[in-house]
Design a protein around this motif. Structure first.
Motif, PDB file in Angstrom:
ATOM      1  N   ILE A   1     -26.991   0.034   1.296  1.00  0.00           N
ATOM      2  CA  ILE A   1     -28.154   0.320   2.149  1.00  0.00           C
ATOM      3  C   ILE A   1     -29.427   0.207   1.324  1.00  0.00           C
ATOM      4  O   ILE A   1     -29.544   0.817   0.255  1.00  0.00           O
ATOM      5  N   PRO A   2     -30.400  -0.582   1.770  1.00  0.00           N
ATOM      6  CA  PRO A   2     -31.647  -0.751   0.998  1.00  0.00           C
ATOM      7  C   PRO A   2     -32.450   0.547   0.940  1.00  0.00           C
ATOM      8  O   PRO A   2     -32.350   1.396   1.832  1.00  0.00           O
ATOM      9  N   ARG A   3     -33.264   0.694  -0.121  1.00  0.00           N
ATOM     10  CA  ARG A   3     -34.087   1.898  -0.277  1.00  0.00           C
ATOM     11  C   ARG A   3     -35.156   1.944   0.813  1.00  0.00           C
ATOM     12  O   ARG A   3     -35.695   0.932   1.224  1.00  0.00           O
ATOM     13  N   GLN A   4     -35.451   3.173   1.271  1.00  0.00           N
ATOM     14  CA  GLN A   4     -36.432   3.393   2.316  1.00  0.00           C
ATOM     15  C   GLN A   4     -37.716   3.969   1.703  1.00  0.00           C
ATOM     16  O   GLN A   4     -37.791   4.179   0.491  1.00  0.00           O
ATOM     17  N   GLN A   5     -38.715   4.260   2.533  1.00  0.00           N
ATOM     18  CA  GLN A   5     -39.946   4.882   2.070  1.00  0.00           C
ATOM     19  C   GLN A   5     -39.741   6.359   1.744  1.00  0.00           C
ATOM     20  O   GLN A   5     -40.628   7.011   1.204  1.00  0.00           O
TER      21      GLN A   5
END
Length: 640
Positions: free
Chosen positions: A557-561
């Motif tokens: 899962i890509p990093r979020q803000q």
């Protein structure tokens, strides 16, 4: 070892294992033969037989030589695995679909069916046996009897077929024909000299085998003067011609332009084309008579009107009683199939309808997932069956699919007595659970005796219970275990091959159910359950599953803000956690010197913004993450 002891061992195994998957109520071989219709092949000159064996023992290669020797395929047109029509069969070197072909030999007509060897396609074998009077039991002269050899032998014995034992690959340097002829003779109850020896590769002994088939397999019997009855043993969908039905005529005869009735559905059709397969379809103006195997084309496009096991009869003079047909196989493994593009859902439904016509063991029903959208819950006979169905859907119908982790069927009884059947972790009931029952299988492992310790260690680690052990010869052993089906559907076979250097073979069959200590492990992203990642596992392995899945999702899962916690939980208790760190913008980049309070003010403002975003933000899981996390290679696979 004495043949009598082997014969009694074979009888004991047969009694222990019970009947075959499919049982046909009508016994085709006990009718009184009568005269046939003019123009049809005399049943006394017909021989219907199939080739059964363990996977990779040379069935398709032997079939190739028979096609060449009988002259139905010339040398220029010949290719390896001629009867394997699908690209996936040729690439993997395995037979998936049974193929029937008509061969002329010394004034006789031989209808041969080449069958699959893998345990997942046993249903194909059992259907083929019902269309035959005899079976060639093929054994590799370099490997000997293996697990699926025994399973197919029991199917043939219970179908009351004449069995011809044959040793193949006698041209190999490692072949031990004398040793394995004695094993095979003891198992069947004949003399070692009665076991035929052939080489499917070079053609040695194949002519003698065909002569033996003519001499020893009984001809089909039936009544040509009564209303026609033909058993549908297979069917396939053709884009241009509609449903093509493969039949074995038991009584009467079928002719072109005749109106026929499907007895179970009540549908009536006109026979636009009728013929035989030799090995390409060959239309026949005279039709099909008693004992013949061929195909029918009615032009119907509705795949539900032609069912495997149905009886075809004349619409004007229908038969009074249908043939016995087949019992439908019970799925052993369930998995969800979802289109990556939601707009492909109607195409997936149509593709499954058509594929089911060609694969009668496939069952499916619509289901919805909060994470994956609309799809189908599909039942399969095993993991290879699941893999093949998915690959055929993608290749033949140009679909892109996600398949969820395989599950078996659990029966959950609540404390208040209510009962639930669970095929998907999302169906697992909430509340106080009294008992959970899981399906069990009887597994038979054949291997060299030097690997007994490694095999027993593997089976014990999968919660197996030893049922017995027999030596087939001085250096080959049969080990029988009762195992939970959920423990063997992932990597059990791979582990078995790894621990025995590829020498072991596995066969299994359903064996009821037993109570087990199972729990549902939920995967939560930022406190929200993602149903696609949930799993039902044994309590002892729940922690390992949770840790493995959390680690995998952290990478996918890509990093979020904002910071995203990944949690694995049993009910309200969290058993594993990983954090995806937030992407942080450098808000101090514009500060060139100045008072520290200004920098702190900017950092506090950023911190408040992150907190607010965490409250309202949603984690978007990319499609690639679902594909990777739900693939059959991961996660955990109950590694030991």
């Amino acid at each position: 070892m004495e043949g009598g002891w082997f014969a009694s061992l074979g009888r004991a195994r047969r009694a222990r294992r019970g009947g075959p998957i499919d049982q046909q109520s009508s016994n085709l071989s006990k009718r009184t033969p009568v005269r046939t219709q003019p123009g049809h092949t005399d049943p006394a000159l017909i021989r219907n037989f199939c080739i059964i064996a363990h996977i990779d023992h040379g069935k398709s290669t032997l079939a190739d030589r028979m096609l060449q020797i009988t002259g139905v395929v010339d040398d220029r047109s010949m290719r390896a695995q001629y009867l394997d029509r699908m690209d996936i069969e040729r690439e993997r070197g395995i037979t998936i679909k049974s193929q029937a072909v008509r061969l002329p030999w010394n004034g006789h007509v031989l209808n041969m069916i080449d069958t699959p060897g893998h345990v997942d396609f046993t249903y194909e074998v059992s259907r083929s046996l019902e269309a035959c009077e005899g079976a060639i039991l093929l054994v590799d002269a370099a490997q000997g009897i293996e697990a699926q050899t025994l399973a197919n032998l029991y199917l043939a014995m219970n179908a009351d077929l004449h069995i011809i034992p044959v040793l193949n690959k006698i041209d190999l340097p490692a072949a031990q024909p004398d040793k394995y002829a004695e094993e095979l003779a003891g198992l069947i109850g004949c003399e070692p000299g009665d076991v035929l020896r052939v080489s499917g590769k070079t053609g040695v002994g194949v002519r003698e085998l065909l002569d033996h088939v003519v001499a020893h397999i009984p001809p089909p019997v039936g009544n040509a003067d009564v209303p026609s009855r033909a058993l549908i043993f297979d069917s396939v969908y053709d884009t241009y011609r509609g449903v093509v039905t493969y039949v074995r005529v038991v009584d009467g005869h079928l002719s072109k332009r005749e109106r026929v009735l499907m007895m179970s559905t009540g549908a009536q059709h006109e026979l636009l084309e009728i013929g035989v397969i030799s090995p390409e379809p060959m239309p026949s103006d005279r039709g099909l008579g008693v004992g013949e195997v061929g195909y029918l084309i009615t032009g119907v496009k509705d795949v539900r009107q032609s069912r495997v096991g149905d009886t075809v009869t004349n619409a004007a003079k229908p038969a009074a009683e249908a043939l016995g047909g087949y019992d439908h196989p019970k799925p052993m493994v369930y998995s969800g199939l979802y289109p990556i593009d939601g707009d492909d859902y109607p195409e997936l439904r149509e593709a499954l309808d058509k594929l089911r016509l060609n694969d009668a063991a496939l069952v499916y029903e619509p289901e919805t997932s909060a994470a994956l959208g609309f799809g189908f819950r599909c039942g399969f006979l095993g993991l290879l069956h699941m893999e093949i169905v998915r690959e055929r859907l993608e290749r033949e119908f140009n679909l892109s699919l996600i398949s969820t982790s395989p599950n078996v069927i659990y029966r959950v009884i609540m404390e208040d007595g209510r009962e639930h059947v669970v095929t998907n972790p999302s169906e697992f009931p909430a509340g106080k659970i009294g008992q959970i029952f899981e399906p069990m299988v009887k597994a038979t492992v054949l291997a060299p005796s030097e690997f007994i310790g490694a095999i027993m260690e593997l089976c014990q680690g999968r919660r197996g219970q030893l049922q017995g052990m027999d030596y087939l010869s001085e250096d080959r052993v049969e080990i029988r275990y009762t195992l939970p089906l959920g423990e063997i559907i992932f990597d059990f076979f791979d582990q078995l091959k790894s621990k025995t250097r590829g020498y072991a073979s596995l066969d299994y069959e359903p064996s009821g159910e037993q109570e087990a200590d199972l729990v549902k492990v939920d995967i939560l992203l930022q406190g929200e359950t993602v149903d696609a990642f949930s799993a039902i596992v044994h309590r002892d392995k729940a922690y390992a599953y949770g840790v493995e899945m959390a680690k995998k999702l952290k990478e996918l899962i890509p990093r979020q803000q904002f910071e995203v916690p990944i949690q694995a939980a049993i009910g309200a208790r969290v058993i594993a956690r990983e954090n995806i760190r937030a992407i942080r913008k450098d808000v101090l980049a514009k500060c060139y010197g100045g008072d520290i309070s200004r920098k702190r003010k900017l950092l506090e403002k950023q911190k408040e913004g992150k907190k607010r975003m965490k409250m309202v933000g949603r984690v978007e899981v990319p499609q690639e993450a679902f594909v990777a996390a739900l693939s059959s290679e991961s996660p955990d696979k109950n590694k030991k």
